[in-house]
Design an enzyme around this catalytic site. Structure first.
Site, PDB file in Angstrom:
ATOM      1  N   ASN A 197      38.655  48.169  35.284  1.00 54.95           N
ATOM      2  CA  ASN A 197      37.636  47.100  34.457  1.00 54.95           C
ATOM      3  C   ASN A 197      36.509  47.106  34.887  1.00 54.95           C
ATOM      4  O   ASN A 197      35.399  46.944  34.271  1.00 54.95           O
ATOM      5  CB  ASN A 197      38.358  45.815  34.414  1.00 54.95           C
ATOM      6  N   HIS A 241      38.149  40.410  32.100  1.00 59.59           N
ATOM      7  CA  HIS A 241      39.766  40.125  31.841  1.00 59.59           C
ATOM      8  C   HIS A 241      40.129  39.285  30.408  1.00 59.59           C
ATOM      9  O   HIS A 241      41.076  39.695  29.865  1.00 59.59           O
ATOM     10  CB  HIS A 241      40.294  39.358  32.962  1.00 59.59           C
ATOM     11  N   THR A 261      44.981  46.138  37.500  1.00 65.22           N
ATOM     12  CA  THR A 261      45.886  45.047  37.870  1.00 65.22           C
ATOM     13  C   THR A 261      46.742  44.911  36.604  1.00 65.22           C
ATOM     14  O   THR A 261      46.111  44.500  35.726  1.00 65.22           O
ATOM     15  CB  THR A 261      45.291  43.932  38.100  1.00 65.22           C
ATOM     16  N   PRO A 262      48.178  45.071  36.502  1.00 65.47           N
ATOM     17  CA  PRO A 262      48.853  44.868  35.447  1.00 65.47           C
ATOM     18  C   PRO A 262      48.849  43.458  34.797  1.00 65.47           C
ATOM     19  O   PRO A 262      49.009  42.620  35.927  1.00 65.47           O
ATOM     20  CB  PRO A 262      50.280  45.319  35.945  1.00 65.47           C
ATOM     21  N   LYS A 263      48.287  43.157  33.890  1.00 67.49           N
ATOM     22  CA  LYS A 263      48.045  41.689  33.441  1.00 67.49           C
ATOM     23  C   LYS A 263      49.289  41.362  32.451  1.00 67.49           C
ATOM     24  O   LYS A 263      49.610  42.079  31.450  1.00 67.49           O
ATOM     25  CB  LYS A 263      47.031  41.554  32.835  1.00 67.49           C
ATOM     26  N   GLU A 296      36.719  42.293  53.435  1.00 67.26           N
ATOM     27  CA  GLU A 296      35.552  42.091  52.652  1.00 67.26           C
ATOM     28  C   GLU A 296      34.919  40.916  53.064  1.00 67.26           C
ATOM     29  O   GLU A 296      33.692  40.734  52.750  1.00 67.26           O
ATOM     30  CB  GLU A 296      36.167  42.100  51.301  1.00 67.26           C
ATOM     31  N   ASP A 351      34.499  52.407  43.970  1.00 66.58           N
ATOM     32  CA  ASP A 351      34.783  50.760  43.431  1.00 66.58           C
ATOM     33  C   ASP A 351      34.602  50.758  42.026  1.00 66.58           C
ATOM     34  O   ASP A 351      35.100  51.387  41.035  1.00 66.58           O
ATOM     35  CB  ASP A 351      33.600  50.055  44.233  1.00 66.58           C
ATOM     36  N   ASP A 352      33.649  50.006  41.463  1.00 68.63           N
ATOM     37  CA  ASP A 352      33.428  49.547  39.999  1.00 68.63           C
ATOM     38  C   ASP A 352      32.353  50.261  39.744  1.00 68.63           C
ATOM     39  O   ASP A 352      31.256  49.564  39.504  1.00 68.63           O
ATOM     40  CB  ASP A 352      33.385  48.039  39.971  1.00 68.63           C
TER      41      ASP A 352
END
Ligand SMILES: CNc1ncnc2c1ncn2[C@@H]1O[C@H](COP(=O)(O)O)[C@@H](O)[C@H]1O
Length: 553
Positions: free
Chosen positions: A187, A260, A293-295, A422, A492-493
């Protein structure tokens, strides 16, 4: 009649102007020399057709750390002059698809026409720029031009930004000073304008955020700033769009939450997955470890399994390159509609990318939910799932909550990577290192003694330079690289941080002082830290071996 006295008065002014003129001329000359030197050194590293691909950095000449978009609302002489210089210095203008369908909602009536990347050297300094053409509807052309009326063609030979054609009323200059990041997240990889706004999910994000705002699900005003990072400045520079600069960690997570809500339906999940893979493949990435992440989303009939099916459908939908993601013996698995896609034939002609998946446990999850993800990962082992990840907002959740699931994963032989350090939570950092995961990511706030343990245990570190700018500031990344500690550069993203793997390598080259061979070695060494099986690792090694022959003959 000119009097002697007057001539005497004019002299200082004349010398002043002469000095100023000489200064500008010298500055331009020096800037030009520096620019071309830099360019040469980057070109030495150009490896566009590098079979293994991870080092394609030829197009990156980005020196600055931030990403600005400055817009001019006028077609003033100054803008024209800049456009001329931009054009003059840009023999390699790049047209990045058409943006003609974009409508930026917060600027009613503006429609982006085209975008091109440029380099400018002037007394303003040497910078990489891009120009975006937009179309205004707020004028005599009351009707929004339809697609057919607005041709998608690239600008003609006229200097960019100069033609104020039928529909052109604004010229945007993008000071594109990208900055660095690290590994890949689905995402977080939503396509950004640089990939063509027709497809930009940021655009969709805005649209949908508006709808959700109207429905009262979210407060649109709250999120629009985070999406677009709007900064209103006076004068002719009136906006900053899609800026990667200055988004704080909490803002990133706000954005994730929005993504999300917006993207958690099967169709969008499939689409994003496909796009992410295509984007990485276009960069010549040969192995992609994509984590997600499975949602669960009851309102959309989504379970963790159906979410993963949508991801796998996305992998299968890629048609611009060959994708290898299914391991042998996959036919017995619960995803009957997924057909293995592999590239055995035609590999010489088409790009090939190995895609593997890591299932992320979000720090907001409960122990039971984390355990469900681990079980799903095991179930999908033959569908490219190679490991687990613990991620999410680092100030949320307790290590002890996820520990049972992670321990179970370890017992069943699933490799694990942890977002570690982090934030400076040293109790957790210690516990994570003691757990001895196969890799850790971020590692921004590790103390000296914590680094020492990571080094002693030889835990590979995923370095996300853009996302973890602290690692550069505190020299941690360079330090561990220099002592030969196992590291892998990641993005990363990529969407969120406006980066690419090429960009990460480019940044690493300047941060660590790498030459072409060092970069090659760095990329190749990541094979051993990947979670791929032995067979794939061997394949990847072969690819690198061939590339080595070509690159260093
Ligand atoms: C800044 N660095 C980061 N630190 C921690 N977690 C991060 C992250 N970047 C991404 N995520 C995690 O990945 C999710 C988005 O991808 P998926 O929806 O799962 O595909 C985010 O919600 C967050 O939990």
């Amino acid at each position: 009649m000119i009097r002697r006295q007057d001539i005497g008065k004019g002299f200082p002014l004349f010398f002043l102007l002469l000095a100023f003129g000489s200064f500008i001329a010298t500055y331009n000359l020096v800037a030009m020399v520096i620019h071309y030197r830099r360019r040469e050194s980057v070109n030495q590293l150009r490896v566009d057709n590098f079979a293994s691909g991870m080092l394609k950095i030829g197009r990156l000449r980005v020196q600055r750390q931030l990403f600005h978009v400055a817009a001019t609302a006028i077609d003033a002489a100054y803008s024209r002059w800049q456009c001329r210089i931009m054009h003059y210095w840009s023999p390699d203008q790049v047209l990045v698809r058409s943006w003609s369908d974009l409508q930026i909602n917060s600027w009613p009536g503006l429609q982006i026409k085209y975008w091109s990347g440029l380099h400018i050297t002037s007394w303003l300094g040497s910078q990489t720029l891009a120009s975006v053409r937009v179309i205004s509807e707020n004028d005599s052309h009351a009707q929004r031009p339809s697609r057919s009326v607005v041709p998608d063609s690239r600008p003609s030979a006229t200097p960019l930004g100069l033609e104020v054609g039928e529909h052109f009323h604004y010229t945007f200059y993008l000071w594109m000073c990208l900055y660095i990041e690290d590994y890949v997240r689905r995402n977080g990889c939503l396509r950004k304008p640089s990939h063509g706004l027709d497809n930009s999910l940021f655009h969709i994000a805005l649209e949908l955020a508006k709808v959700l705002g109207d429905e009262g699900v979210i407060n649109f005003e709250d999120v629009v700033h985070v999406i677009m990072k709007i900064t209103d400045s006076s004068g002719y520079c009136f906006h900053v769009i899609f800026a990667a600069d200055g988004r704080s960690l909490p803002e990133c997570f706000k954005l994730f939450d929005l993504f999300h809500i917006l993207t958690t339906d099967h169709q969008t999940v499939t689409r994003i997955t496909k796009e992410v893979i295509e984007d990485f493949a276009a960069e010549n990435v040969v192995y992609l470890e994509l984590r997600t992440t499975p949602k669960q989303n009851e309102s959309k009939g989504m379970t963790k399994l159906s979410y993963m099916k949508a991801v796998i459908n996305g992998i299968q939908a890629v048609d611009t390159v060959d994708v290898a993601f299914v391991t042998s013996g996959a036919n017995n698995l619960p995803l009957s509609e997924t057909t293995p896609v592999n590239c055995i034939s035609n590999c010489n002609k088409r790009k090939k990318i190995y895609v593997r998946l890591l299932l992320s446990i979000d720090r907001r999850e409960t122990t039971a939910s984390a355990m469900e993800t681990v079980k799903l990962a095991r179930e999908l082992k033959d569908f490219g799932v190679v490991g687990l990840d613990l991620s999410g907002n680092p100030i949320v959740g307790e290590w002890e909550t996820f520990l049972p699931a992670l321990k179970h994963a370890k017992e069943i032989g699933l490799p694990i990577t942890l977002h570690c350090g982090e934030v400076p939570n040293h109790k957790e950092i210690k516990a994570m290192i003691d757990f001895c995961p196969q890799r850790i990511g971020h590692a921004c706030f590790l103390k000296e003694e914590e680094w020492t343990r990571v080094k002693v245990l030889r835990i590979p570190v995923e370095i996300c330079l853009t996302s973890n700018i602290q690692m550069i500031e505190h020299d941690c990344a360079a330090d561990i690289y220099k002592v030969n500690h196992p590291v892998a550069l990641c993005t990363d993203d990529s969407g969120l941080f406006s980066t690419s793997l090429s960009n990460e390598y480019h940044l690493a080259a300047s941060t660590f002082g790498l030459n072409k061979r060092d970069m090659f070695i760095l990329a190749r060494s990541a094979i051993q830290f990947s979670f791929a099986d032995l067979e794939v690792k061997e394949e990847l090694s072969k690819i690198f071996c061939e590339a080595e022959g070509t690159l260093f003959m």
